[in-house]
Enzyme design. Sequence first.
Site, PDB file in Angstrom:
ATOM      1  N   THR A 227     -26.862  19.999 -51.573  1.00 58.53           N
ATOM      2  CA  THR A 227     -26.038  18.939 -52.161  1.00 58.53           C
ATOM      3  C   THR A 227     -26.527  17.600 -51.665  1.00 58.53           C
ATOM      4  OG1 THR A 227     -23.876  17.911 -52.362  1.00 58.53           O
ATOM      5  CG2 THR A 227     -24.240  19.157 -50.350  1.00 58.53           C
ATOM      6  N   ILE A 228     -26.647  16.654 -52.584  1.00 54.83           N
ATOM      7  CA  ILE A 228     -27.072  15.318 -52.130  1.00 54.83           C
ATOM      8  C   ILE A 228     -25.963  14.660 -51.328  1.00 54.83           C
ATOM      9  CG2 ILE A 228     -28.768  14.869 -53.936  1.00 54.83           C
ATOM     10  CD1 ILE A 228     -26.544  13.128 -55.278  1.00 54.83           C
ATOM     11  N   ASP A 229     -24.723  15.145 -51.491  1.00 50.18           N
ATOM     12  CA  ASP A 229     -23.595  14.512 -50.791  1.00 50.18           C
ATOM     13  C   ASP A 229     -23.655  14.716 -49.268  1.00 50.18           C
ATOM     14  OD1 ASP A 229     -22.730  13.825 -53.259  1.00 50.18           O
ATOM     15  OD2 ASP A 229     -20.887  14.995 -53.247  1.00 50.18           O
TER      16      ASP A 229
ATOM     17  N   GLY B  30     -19.176  24.905 -53.418  1.00 47.87           N
ATOM     18  CA  GLY B  30     -18.590  25.800 -54.430  1.00 47.87           C
ATOM     19  C   GLY B  30     -19.421  27.064 -54.563  1.00 47.87           C
TER      20      GLY B  30
ATOM     21  N   ARG C 239     -21.944  24.595 -63.905  1.00 51.67           N
ATOM     22  CA  ARG C 239     -20.693  24.682 -63.140  1.00 51.67           C
ATOM     23  C   ARG C 239     -19.822  25.728 -63.838  1.00 51.67           C
ATOM     24  NH1 ARG C 239     -20.934  20.612 -59.339  1.00 51.67           N
ATOM     25  NH2 ARG C 239     -21.946  18.683 -59.950  1.00 51.67           N
ATOM     26  N   GLY C 240     -18.920  26.329 -63.087  1.00 49.78           N
ATOM     27  CA  GLY C 240     -18.055  27.370 -63.657  1.00 49.78           C
ATOM     28  C   GLY C 240     -18.829  28.660 -63.875  1.00 49.78           C
TER      29      GLY C 240
ATOM     30  N   GLY D 191     -21.080  10.621 -54.152  1.00 48.81           N
ATOM     31  CA  GLY D 191     -20.395  10.939 -52.895  1.00 48.81           C
ATOM     32  C   GLY D 191     -18.927  11.160 -53.206  1.00 48.81           C
TER      33      GLY D 191
END
Length: 544
Positions: free
Chosen positions: A285-287, A258, A231-232, A331
């Site tokens: 994404t799993i979300d 993102g 991330r970032g 989630g």
Amino acid sequence: MENVHWIRQSKEAPPERSSMAAFGSVAVVPFQHKKLSSVNYSCRYFYANGWKKKKKLRFQRKRWIVSSTCPPEETSPISVSFTSAPVPHLSHFLTDLDTFPHPFLLQDATSYRPLNLNFISEQDGVINKVVWNKQEPQNLVVYPRAGPRERIVFDPKSVKAAIVTCGGLCPGLNTVIRELTECLRYQYGVVDIFGVLQGYRGFYSKEWIRLDPERVDAIHKLGGTILGSSRGGFDLNKIVDAIVQRGIHQVYVIGGDGTIRGAAQLSEECRRRKLRVTVASIPKTIDNDIPIIDKSFGFDTAVQEASKAIDAAHTEVSCFPNGIGIVKLMGRNSGFIALYASLSSREVDCCLIPEVPFVIHGRGGLMEYVAKCLSERGKMVLVVAEGAGQEYVGNDPSVEQLDASGNKKLGDIGHFLYEEIESTWKKQGMEVSMKYIDPTYMIRAVASNASDNIYCTLLAHSAVHGAFAGYTGFTVGPIHGRHAYIPMTEIVTAQKQVDLRDRMWSRLVNSTGQPDFSPRNIPKGFQGPCNIYSSPQSSQESIL
Ligand SMILES: Nc1ncnc2c1ncn2[C@@H]1O[C@H](COP(=O)(O)OP(=O)(O)O)[C@@H](O)[C@H]1O
Ligand SMILES: O=P(O)(O)OC[C@H]1O[C@](O)(COP(=O)(O)O)[C@@H](O)[C@@H]1O
Ligand SMILES: [Mg+2]
């Protein structure tokens, strides 16, 4: 009026395989003809001339038929308009764009060839809507259909491609890497394929690795990503500089919202610098919170794994007195995993998701429902998505905590509910057997299941075909089952959430039997998180 048919009249017959987007605004008018009733056609476009039943349709030559029978009372015209989705293309800013025949067409091609060479035309589209109300005007969006084009904008032998994975892990990342590599090599003959390590920052701070079919052969059996992630670390200029320096033509970015925001900027910067570089994203994404597409890869696998945790919770609570099992699932802003896993297990009594606020104490609140489950069944399984009930556990809003990518850090609603439920019953001297299961990383750090593997394969191949077709700044994904190219800018404008008016949420509520805990449904005087003992009206309420 029994045999009313809907005919879309067009003055000019559209050319063969013409895109619907080209038709513009049309009026749909009812047309009656008894003979047509025997013809079995549905909501598709048919070219009347092309029909076998020419005799019956003689009078309709050069007209387009939209659908079959419609209710007799509907006689007013319906306005239908089509807009083409503005998917960026290299030809929009490069005037000297040469094209080449697809390698499938070359006699000496050693690469994989589809048997019937079914190329996709630029006129082929995928419409955003398959369900509509016939009385409402329709503004439809048409996305370019994914697939191989007869003419491509790169000479495959000279192409250099880079692949990167960013953001949280997701089952299927390795399958996408594998299939990008395989498609580039075997369907186009690309030799220079690079893997960028550790996400966006790897473009400018790490050595890249070479990818080839041998190297990726068995990676779809592994969880995680062989390229690593982070991330970032998104630095636009450094990344584009690295792309230029290494002479990359095609960038494949595998990541979530993102990542796609970053990829949209990369594509825009390449356009600004007039680079012959395409940027494609494969949404991950799993979300399952990516809009427009049917679902994101890895979601099915995550739901399957989450169901195992729910099964374990159910087994535990079934064996102990007053068993209460809490399963916390991922989630952040969308409760799809919690919803689908709960629905699939059928053993969940309550499912809490970020989209639905809930009151804990007082009449109509969660505790009252817990009491009901214990008294009726002697057990309860509660599934909570990590983003639910953040008003109870959220950090001080004045010092909002963010991760390296700028995502809000969440409070731990799972532990909060555990303690809240346990202490409420302890106060009453009641024995409850609390069981807490947090399978967080176990549902996403696994290899993809069979259906996700196939899905990842299609996504990866579609992305490669799109890049060779010259599209850039695009995401690939199925819209009502058909793969299409979607502008990244459209993907990042909204986040998909569970639609509470949708029947899937109703199915869940029917399955669990949970009441509506939302504040609007709680009588006045019982609202708010901390009103456990306010205005008690009965001994039952006093413990809630
Ligand atoms: N708005 C943004 N603009 C540019 N890059 C971004 C943006 N948001 C996130 N990124 C970058 O995308 C990568 C992954 O983002 P993250 O939110 O962690 O995961 P996901 O892509 O799965 O949503 C990170 O390297 C992050 O820096
Ligand atoms: O602990 P991490 O790596 O930050 O990941 C946690 C987040 O990752 C997710 O699994 C997916 O998020 P992304 O799609 O942004 O990667 C979320 O459900 C969860 O909140
Ligand atoms: Mg995200």
